[in-house]
Motif scaffolding. Sequence first.
Motif, PDB file in Angstrom:
ATOM      1  N   ALA A   1       0.897  -1.264  -0.126  1.00 45.09           N
ATOM      2  CA  ALA A   1      -0.064  -0.047   0.003  1.00 45.09           C
ATOM      3  C   ALA A   1       0.896   1.355   0.199  1.00 45.09           C
ATOM      4  N   ARG A   2       2.111   0.944   0.316  1.00 42.27           N
ATOM      5  CA  ARG A   2       3.291   2.402   0.103  1.00 42.27           C
ATOM      6  C   ARG A   2       4.142   2.393  -0.909  1.00 42.27           C
ATOM      7  N   GLY A   3       3.590   1.632  -1.945  1.00 41.78           N
ATOM      8  CA  GLY A   3       4.352   1.711  -3.313  1.00 41.78           C
ATOM      9  C   GLY A   3       5.305   0.593  -3.173  1.00 41.78           C
ATOM     10  N   LEU A   4       5.448  -0.463  -2.500  1.00 45.07           N
ATOM     11  CA  LEU A   4       6.280  -1.500  -2.783  1.00 45.07           C
ATOM     12  C   LEU A   4       5.963  -2.718  -3.348  1.00 45.07           C
ATOM     13  N   ALA A   5       4.607  -2.752  -3.774  1.00 47.97           N
ATOM     14  CA  ALA A   5       4.052  -3.747  -4.509  1.00 47.97           C
ATOM     15  C   ALA A   5       4.888  -4.521  -5.365  1.00 47.97           C
ATOM     16  N   GLY A   6       5.387  -3.686  -6.410  1.00 51.35           N
ATOM     17  CA  GLY A   6       6.023  -4.002  -7.610  1.00 51.35           C
ATOM     18  C   GLY A   6       7.328  -5.015  -7.257  1.00 51.35           C
ATOM     19  N   LEU A   7       8.152  -4.099  -6.081  1.00 51.10           N
ATOM     20  CA  LEU A   7       9.342  -4.896  -5.635  1.00 51.10           C
ATOM     21  C   LEU A   7       9.009  -6.308  -5.003  1.00 51.10           C
ATOM     22  N   LEU A   8       7.781  -6.182  -4.373  1.00 46.97           N
ATOM     23  CA  LEU A   8       7.370  -7.348  -3.597  1.00 46.97           C
ATOM     24  C   LEU A   8       7.374  -8.736  -4.755  1.00 46.97           C
ATOM     25  N   GLU A   9       6.371  -8.287  -5.645  1.00 51.39           N
ATOM     26  CA  GLU A   9       6.191  -9.004  -6.755  1.00 51.39           C
ATOM     27  C   GLU A   9       7.402  -9.582  -7.411  1.00 51.39           C
TER      28      GLU A   9
END
Length: 421
Positions: free
Chosen positions: A262-270
Amino acid sequence: MAGSRRAVFVCCDGLGRNWVRPDTTPVLDDLRQRSLWCDAHSAVFPSVTRVSAASVATGCLPARHGLHGNRMGLIEDGKIVVRDVGNPDFRTHMRRATGGTLLVPSLAERVAKAGGFIGFSNVSPGAAYFLDPEHFGHIYHRAGSYAPGGARIEGTQALEVSHDAAGDWAMTERFCREVREDRRPAAAFLWLADPDHTLHGVPLGSPAHHDALAAAGRCVSEVFRTVGRLREEGEEILLLVGSDHGQETIGAGIAIEDWLAARGLAGLLEAGDVAVAGQGTAALFYATDRGRAPLLGILDEMSRAEWAGEILAGERLGEQGFAALGGVVAAVDMARQGEANPYGVAGRRWVAAEQGKPVPIGSGQHGGWGPDETRPFLMMNDGGRSSGTLQRPTCITDIAPTIARFLGLPGEGFDGKCLTS
Ligand SMILES: [Zn+2]
């Protein structure tokens, strides 16, 4: 074998030191009167069972033995993949990613040519196998038992017990036979599932918790009786009885990955550039070179979140006996509130929710550096020579060097210290 020296360690998983009292654990309290009691004994971080098993087995902190948590990130094809150390096949993934398992020798390796090792464990397969991950001794577990060299033990010689108090008792009876009559190893570990296993589903201080404490006490009593018989037969036996960590109460859960996404790290997590390995009341954060700066950049905001307690990053992880190794860049101890549970046990914790798994609010949990989870117990019984209270700080890493010293083995390569030195 008269005159030979042997050592036995019994772990009552999850039994916090403040529960060793005449009213709650009469067997342990009685044994305490005849033993050296460690009054400032501590867990390692994370205060989870698989890491603790590795620390007990090696006498080293996670920074040195290399097993990070109950769940651990591995770099696979350039991505961080968080895997469950409890699974029987975790060692295969760890070897593929890192080239090996533990970075230092286990007690099983140290005694392999000096009387041998057996370990009986009724916790997760991963925690059992990290007592002796490279098969120098005998390891008995319900998911599979192994002889030195790694050959699987089959049939009636394997350990077929249930994952509960009845299984602990059946395992204890078998352990006592192996120690007294059959295998007669120089070093023997018995790792009980209770009270930890029960506490993961019930409140601290509840009747079920007390039943689990009594069940563990019954097993310890049986081992003590066996040790007494061996001593009468002329053997010198060192008996250590303790636990790996305590437990605290789950107050609420948070999916940390969702918070980061939710704080912009979704792409890095994926992409596997950032990953979270939940440890119950703590979590480890992993990052690749690409994920490191964005992750470090969010820690300040995280420290103000209601679910986060203390956050350590980089070299400050060393203060918890951890190290920024293998992609770990930070750790969080989940927040704690003081109020009591329905049985009067103070302290409620936030926990890191595992994706897809419900959070059992009100039950016990551990993993961080909270006041109760980091206080296991330890006592050393050497037939009455040592008694009283050891006031100086001790740690679960002291168990292996204490046994090594007693058996006359080299004392180098431990983080822990012999209790009697
Ligand atoms: Zn444990």
